[in-house]
Each structure stands twice: as C-alpha cells, then as structure tokens.
Design an enzyme around this catalytic site. Structure first.
Site, short mmCIF file in Angstrom:
data_model
loop_
_atom_site.label_atom_id
_atom_site.label_comp_id
_atom_site.label_asym_id
_atom_site.label_seq_id
_atom_site.Cartn_x
_atom_site.Cartn_y
_atom_site.Cartn_z
N TRP A 138 1.11 -1.91 0.04
CA TRP A 138 0.42 0.08 -0.18
C TRP A 138 1.22 1.50 -0.23
O TRP A 138 0.59 2.32 0.11
CB TRP A 138 -1.18 -0.03 1.20
CG TRP A 138 0.02 -0.11 2.45
CD1 TRP A 138 0.79 -0.63 2.93
CD2 TRP A 138 -0.65 1.29 3.81
NE1 TRP A 138 1.20 0.12 4.22
CE2 TRP A 138 0.25 0.85 4.58
CE3 TRP A 138 -1.40 1.82 3.96
CZ2 TRP A 138 0.40 1.18 5.88
CZ3 TRP A 138 -1.38 2.18 5.01
CH2 TRP A 138 -0.70 1.99 6.65
N ASP A 139 2.54 0.71 0.59
CA ASP A 139 2.62 2.19 0.23
C ASP A 139 3.38 3.00 -1.12
O ASP A 139 3.15 4.79 -0.79
CB ASP A 139 4.74 1.68 0.24
CG ASP A 139 4.82 0.97 0.85
OD1 ASP A 139 3.94 0.01 1.66
OD2 ASP A 139 6.46 0.84 2.40
N GLU A 153 1.55 -2.49 12.89
CA GLU A 153 0.55 -4.00 12.32
C GLU A 153 1.42 -5.08 13.99
O GLU A 153 1.05 -6.19 14.22
CB GLU A 153 1.88 -4.13 11.39
CG GLU A 153 2.44 -4.64 10.12
CD GLU A 153 3.14 -4.14 9.53
OE1 GLU A 153 4.19 -4.81 9.71
OE2 GLU A 153 2.55 -4.71 7.82
N LYS A 158 3.05 0.78 16.16
CA LYS A 158 4.37 0.89 15.19
C LYS A 158 4.29 2.02 14.20
O LYS A 158 5.57 2.65 14.49
CB LYS A 158 4.34 -0.46 14.43
CG LYS A 158 5.73 -0.34 13.35
CD LYS A 158 5.31 -1.42 12.86
CE LYS A 158 6.69 -1.97 11.47
NZ LYS A 158 6.12 -2.87 11.01
N GLN A 159 2.91 2.80 13.80
CA GLN A 159 3.52 3.11 13.23
C GLN A 159 2.18 4.23 13.15
O GLN A 159 1.04 3.71 13.47
CB GLN A 159 3.51 2.75 11.60
CG GLN A 159 2.13 2.05 11.35
CD GLN A 159 3.30 1.28 10.09
OE1 GLN A 159 3.44 0.06 10.28
NE2 GLN A 159 2.87 1.33 8.56
C1 BGC Z 1 4.77 -1.41 7.73
C2 BGC Z 1 4.27 -1.24 6.31
C3 BGC Z 1 4.57 -1.54 5.39
C4 BGC Z 1 5.53 -2.39 5.27
C5 BGC Z 1 6.62 -2.03 4.18
C6 BGC Z 1 6.34 -2.46 7.54
O1 BGC Z 1 7.17 -2.21 8.58
O2 BGC Z 1 4.22 -2.04 9.10
O3 BGC Z 1 3.09 -0.78 6.90
O4 BGC Z 1 3.61 -1.06 4.30
O5 BGC Z 1 6.58 -2.51 6.07
O6 BGC Z 1 6.77 -1.00 4.14
#
Ligand code: BGC
Length: 730
Positions: free
Chosen positions: A326-327, A468, A582-583
């Site tokens: 999804w990035d 995540e 995490k984010q």
């Molecule tokens: C992140 C995801 C991301 C992926 C690829 C993961 O560490 O939590 O949101 O899509 O890395 O960049």
C-alpha cells in the site's frame, strides 16, 4: 552543494548502506551503489522489478541480472581494490541532478600511487542501458591488468534464480544469457567495451560469466580510460530477438560514444527536474535531503511501462520480496500525481491489471470481490507468507497475520483510484478498469463485514490496521473509515458512469453481476460503524479495547527487549499488550479525512498518539508531519519531515524484522518527505482543477518553490513567509 551526495573515506561497515544510498536506476532497472570491483558478497545488484522467481518453497523475489559492470584491477599481478588494500583516499559521489554515480580511489602501493576514477549511469534515455567510464592512472610504469565483463554469479536472498548460463563472445560484444528457474524468463546481458589505448585483450569464460582480460604496460602518470556499454533485456520485454536487441543496443550506444549517451541521459534528467524539483531556501541540508528523496522516486518510477508499480524497497534489491505494498498508493502516488501524472497512471493500471489476483485471494479466504495482496507481485498474487518474521531466540518462523488480516490494502487501492480520478478529472481510468476495481473492493468489504443485529450496525472484525503490532483486532478506526470511503467511492463511481457513460455502466453491472450488490453497498455505507472521537478527550480509540491495554512509555517497552532485533508485535511481542504502536494509524486516518474533523480533534489525537508511536515503520513520521501542518504547527512537523527526508541518506532505519533482513531504500518515506513539504508546509490543495496554498513554512525556510501539473496545465508556485505566488505556465 545541494545536488550532490558525497562520502569521503572507505569504511567497510558502510558497504551495505552505501549500496542503498548511492543507488542509480531508471525504473527498468536499479543498480546498487557498489564499487566496480565488488561481487555478490558486497551485495552488488542490478535489480529487475517485475521479473520474479521462486526457488523451491523459498520466498519469491525479483531477479538480479548478471552484473555487466564488473571491473577489477591488478598491478603487476596484485589485485588492487578497496577490499584488498586500504585506500589513502576514497570518495563516492552521486550527482542527483544528472543521475551519475562517481568514485575516485587512490592507493599508495609498492608500485607508487594508483588512482581509479569511475563514472556510471543507468540511462534515462535508453532504459536497457548502463554505461561506465573507467580511468586508471599509475605513478610508475607497471603492468596493469583489468578484468572486466559480465559477472553472472549474482547476489540473491532466496536464490539462485538464474540457470542455464551461456556465456559467449560475438564480435565486439560479449554476453551472458540465462533463464529464471521458475518461469523460465530469459535474461540477456550484453557488453561492449571501447578504449583508445593499445593493450592485449583475451577473453575468459566462466560457468556464469565472461570477462575481458585487458593487459598493458602503463606509462607513468598517464590516464587510461575505457568505456563499457551494457544492455539488459528480459523475456518480458516486447522484442522478438533479445540477443540481437541486446547486442545492437550496446553497439549503437558505443558507436555514438559515452559523451553522447551521457548527454541524452542528462537531457532526460533535466526534463524530470523541470517538473519535479522543489527549491528550499534557508537550509541546505533540507534542500539536499528533499531533492535526494525526489531523486530516489525518479530512479524507480516506471516511465518505461504502462502498468508497472513500485516495490516497497524500490529497486534496491530483493528485500520485502520486491513486492508492491500500500506504500505505493498512499505514500508515493501523491508525488507522481502532482508531477508526472503518466507515471501515476502506470501505478494505477498495475492494480487494474492485477485485479484477478485480488479476486483469487478473496475467493481463497472465502470472500467475494477483490482482496488485494499485502505483498503483490506481477500477477497480484500474495507473496506474503503466513510466517513473515522469525523469532530471534529460536530461529523459528512466527505466524503473522499481515496477509490474511491487513484488509485495509483494498481500501487504499480504491482510495488511490478515486484520488487519481479527482485530481486528473480523467474518467477514462474508471472505464479502463478503475471502476471495476473499486466496485470489487466494495464487494469484498461487504462480504468481510459482520452485521450486528443488536447494535444495528456493520462491524469489521479480526483485522490488522496500519499498526502491525496489534494483530487481529476489532473495528480498527483506520480500517473502518477507509472501508466507508470505498463504499462511498463505489456508489459515486456508479453514479458517474450511469450519468456519463451509460454503456460502460450497463456492461459493468452485467459483467460483475452487480445490480443486486448496489443495495448491499448502500446499506453498509449507512450502517457501518465509524469510530468517533471520545466526547471528553476527543481521542479516537484505535480499535476495540485499545484503551484497556497497558499504558507504558516507549522507553519502557524498549527496555523490555532482550534482543535488539526482536519483533515487537504478534503473539509475544513487547508492544502487543501495550498501547505502543508501530506507526501512524488513527493519525493517518485523520490526515486522509482531515476535512471532516475539527482541528481540535486532529490536535488531540496527534498529542495522544505521538508519544505512543515507535515510528518503527518509515511510513510513520511523514504522516505526523502532515497532520501537524494541518493544525498549523509547522515547528512540530519539522523534525518529522527531516526524519522522512533523510532516511536513505543517514541509513538510519530498521534492518531486521526478527532475523529477516529488511534493509534497502524507503520510497514511501521519500514520497512522504515530498508530501510533508508540498501538501504540508506549502499546504497545496488541488480541488476540481483549482490550485490553492495555505503556507506554513518552518522558521528556517525563507522560500519554497515548486511546480505542479494539474490536468495538463503546469503551475509554478513560490512561497515565502509573507508572500505567495501561483503562476500558470504558458
Ligand atoms: C510497515 C507496512 C509497510 C511495509 C513496507 C512495514 O514495516 O508496517 O505498513 O507497508 O513495511 O514498507
């Protein structure tokens, strides 16, 4: 020096990070920032996005082509290279204005001073070509031996991917042909080498490579230069005879010469920068970091293709399986949409092309519609494994649920298509398949959701949101809101087609057997549970029960780690039972739907979630930057902008998930840096083709200037602390 990235001195511990930092590329291939004399041990890679291969039951990943630029040096039979002999002087440089990689290395040897200077580029004007100019100079007269050619013994994480090697010489060209072992995609690398000095040249063939051994006796203090022209073709290219095409390409480029090839390449870079450059006055470091982020996006942009997307680690290697996440849709697309809408279209078309993969995935889990792959490869099938991290203590794979439960991926794709349509006003993307994707995503969510009779609402249970670390949660605020948007977009798309293109509308309803679905979607949209801010605190709970988790500090959670590479989430992760995330999750949702929330809500949630966010994903800081800009707080945003913009310059990012290597470049952060500057500090807003800005520049910046492409018209925008100027270019 705001167009150059430089490093002085040789430090072997930086070989891997410099491989990322000094990347060159042209979308067709990415070439890591390694030294010419390196081999697979130093992670040399000429990465080919879109050409994937699987060995046995190891992870499927993109293929690295044989390295046509390999070149090593020996003086009086003794190898001289940065790995063999400590240089007295070593500089590595990237000229981001013209996409050139350059190195200069000097050794003090028993034979006097030896200097190597090399410049190379992945051509932006001829996508199959890599060109190298290599100069060696010795203080004394000595016998020099250069070994240069094509090294097929490439770096692979889950390989070896190439087999059936055939290494040949045909006239002035040497070439290596091989095939991938899963799908038998042929890969051809050809090379021509030109020099104007006299030397003895022989050919050395190996099982996986072919090399020229060039020997001569040097005059003291004389520069000897040769040029290498390398072409890469794969069975995925639209050519009838790859071997012929590869040979012709190198001979044609060699004939025109290095200067011509580099001029053509530079001209393409000039055009790219005309569209995409952002000028920051007031801080040179910020200027360089943002330009560098844009450079990283330019070298991975799929200009050469109609329907290709960008992997999460760009073209820097095989980490994250070279997969599309999804990035691309949420973090990279905005840059391309505003600067290079054609490249943006390619990203969208990739999702249209891979719709059947998403349907297969949905069906496989027992759902209808399109459940897009968390880690998508060429056909849209999911490369994500059920065990995507390993436990650092036992080495055992850990069951993760990214693949099965990160259902928000489909909504990000629907969001991106809708944004593309809104921004460009181009209905054709909808009739070309974009509408079908949105409708199928909506259908998927209808089949995934639960209707709770007692609460008279739809709920979305058992998911992973962007954060995540908390797996299998119910009613993740981000997911529910994004699903709501998908449903809304589906209904709007239907309306648009019905009014504007009734034939396509009728065909689509029939093809998808969708007439009965419309009422489902409309009802779900009305009754979907969208989590609201708490009346007192204004905080939106990230998911059901989040507020019941332990509320400890980030430092405390870090303290509990027994191994720095430990995975923080999942069943036993140190963050799993805490509120540490995490984010950006709720904050991302608030940013995307900022227009529908009061600024007090934005502020309250930023303030609540920021101290609880690890920013363990490179996707996170830019979103915090963007939301603080939205609340008028540029100074809070600034450090987050800096973090995003400098991630691939400093190399400061997570390198491991458990024991799995996840290093590489970070295009989502690169896109996020651009978003923070343009959509954040400049406050650029494009609505119905109209451009406006609400600037809020960091104190240090005295001027910000950039261009945007809106519906085929280009605008030049210039902002200072007290002035703003938007000019439509003729
Ligand atoms: C992140 C995801 C991301 C992926 C690829 C993961 O560490 O939590 O949101 O899509 O890395 O960049």
């Amino acid at each position: 020096m705001t167009w150059r990235v430089c490093e002085e001195g040789f430090d072997s511990s930086r070989i891997t990070s410099n491989g990322n930092k000094f990347m060159t590329g042209n979308g067709y291939m990415g070439y890591r920032g390694t030294m010419e004399e390196y081999t697979k041990n130093e992670l040399v890679a000429c990465n080919l996005p879109g050409v994937y291969d699987r060995v046995g039951n190891k992870w499927r990943e993109p293929v690295n082509a044989p390295n046509g630029l390999f070149t090593s040096l020996a003086v009086e039979g003794k190898s001289i290279g940065v790995l063999q002999e400590k240089p007295v002087c070593h500089r590595q440089m990237l000229d981001i204005r013209e996409g050139l990689h350059w190195r200069n290395t000097v050794w003090d040897t028993a034979y006097g001073r030896v200097t190597v200077e090399a410049e190379r580029f992945a051509s932006l004007s001829a996508y199959h070509m890599l060109c190298l100019k290599y100069t060696v100079r010795l203080e004394k007269s000595c016998e020099i031996t250069i070994k240069t050619g094509i090294d097929g013994d490439v770096w692979d994480i889950n390989g070896p991917h190439l087999e059936g090697f055939s290494c040949e010489q045909a006239g002035d060209v040497i070439r290596v042909q091989s095939i991938t072992q899963e799908l038998m995609v042929p890969i051809v690398v050809a090379e021509a080498c030109k020099r104007s000095f006299i030397a003895e040249e022989t050919i050395e063939k190996q099982d996986k490579g072919i090399f020229r051994i060039i020997k001569w006796c040097s005059e003291p203090d004389t520069a000897y230069t040769f040029y290498k022209y390398v072409s890469v073709y794969t069975g995925k290219d639209n050519v009838t005879d790859m071997v012929e095409a590869a040979g012709e390409a190198v001979l044609k480029t060699a004939e025109a010469g290095y200067i011509r090839a580099s001029q053509d390449h530079a001209a393409c870079w000039k055009t790219r920068w005309e569209d995409a450059d952002v000028v920051i006055e007031g801080d040179e470091q910020d200027q360089l970091a943002l330009r560098y982020s844009i450079y990283q996006l330019e070298i991975i942009a799929p200009f050469h293709a109609q329907d290709q997307s960008i992997p999460a680690r760009g073209l820097s290697g095989q980490t994250y399986k070279g997969a599309i996440f999804w990035d691309t849709e949420l973090f990279m697309l905005p840059f391309f949409l505003h600067t290079h809408p054609d490249a943006a279209k390619s990203l969208i078309r990739y999702r249209i092309k891979s719709l059947n993969g998403a349907r297969r995935k949905a069906a496989c889990y027992g759902y209808r519609g399109a459940f897009y792959a968390w880690e998508s490869q060429e056909n849209g099938d999911d490369a994500c494994s059920d065990y995507n991290v390993t436990d650092v203590f036992t080495g055992r794979p850990v069951r993760t649920y990214f693949k099965d439960k990160q259902v928000h991926i489909s909504a990000a794709i629907a969001y991106a298509i809708w944004e593309f349509y809104r921004y460009t006003g181009d209905m054709s993307i909808l009739s070309e398949g974009g509408a079908e994707v949105i409708l199928e995503c909506a259908r998927f969510y209808h089949s995934y959701a639960y209707f709770k009779e007692d609460k008279d609402r739809y709920e979305i249970l058992d998911v992973i949101g962007p954060d995540e670390y908390h797996e299998r949660v119910n009613n993740n605020a981000y997911t529910n809101r994004m699903v709501h948007h998908t449903l809304e977009a589906a209904l709007q798309v239907l309306q648009l087609l019905k009014e504007g293109n009734p034939e396509v509308y009728a065909e689509l309803l029939e093809k998808l057997d969708y007439s009965g679905e419309i009422a489902n979607i409309a009802r779900m949209k009305e009754k979907l549970y969208v989590i609201q801010p708490d009346e007192k605190t204004l905080v939106i709970e990230q998911f059901d029960g989040y507020h019941r988790l332990e509320d400890c500090s980030l430092a405390e959670v870090k303290n509990r780690l027994l191994d720095p590479r430990e995975y923080w989430g999942g069943g036993h992760g140190v963050a799993s039972d805490t509120r540490i995330i995490k984010q950006a999750d709720v904050v991302l949702m608030l940013y995307l739907f900022r227009d529908t929330y009061h600024s007090e809500v934005l502020k309250a949630n930023w303030t609540y979630y920021e101290p609880r966010t690890e920013h363990g994903s490179s996707l996170s800081p830019c979103i915090y930057a963007l939301l603080s800009c939205e609340t008028g707080n540029a100074e809070w945003a600034y450090p987050f902008f800096k973090k995003s913009a400098s991630i691939d310059l400093t190399g400061e990012s997570k390198q491991f998930a458990g024991t799995i290597y996840i290093g590489g470049t970070h295009p989502a952060a690169n896109g996020g840096a651009w978003m923070s500057a343009i959509l954040g500090f400049a406050g650029l807003c494009v609505r119905d083709g109209r451009v406006s800005v609400t600037p809020n520049l960091p104190q240090k910046w005295s001027r910000l200037a950039f261009k945007v492409n809106v519906r085929g018209e280009k605008y030049s925008i210039e902002l200072t602390h007290d002035r703003q100027n938007i000019v439509k270019l003729g």
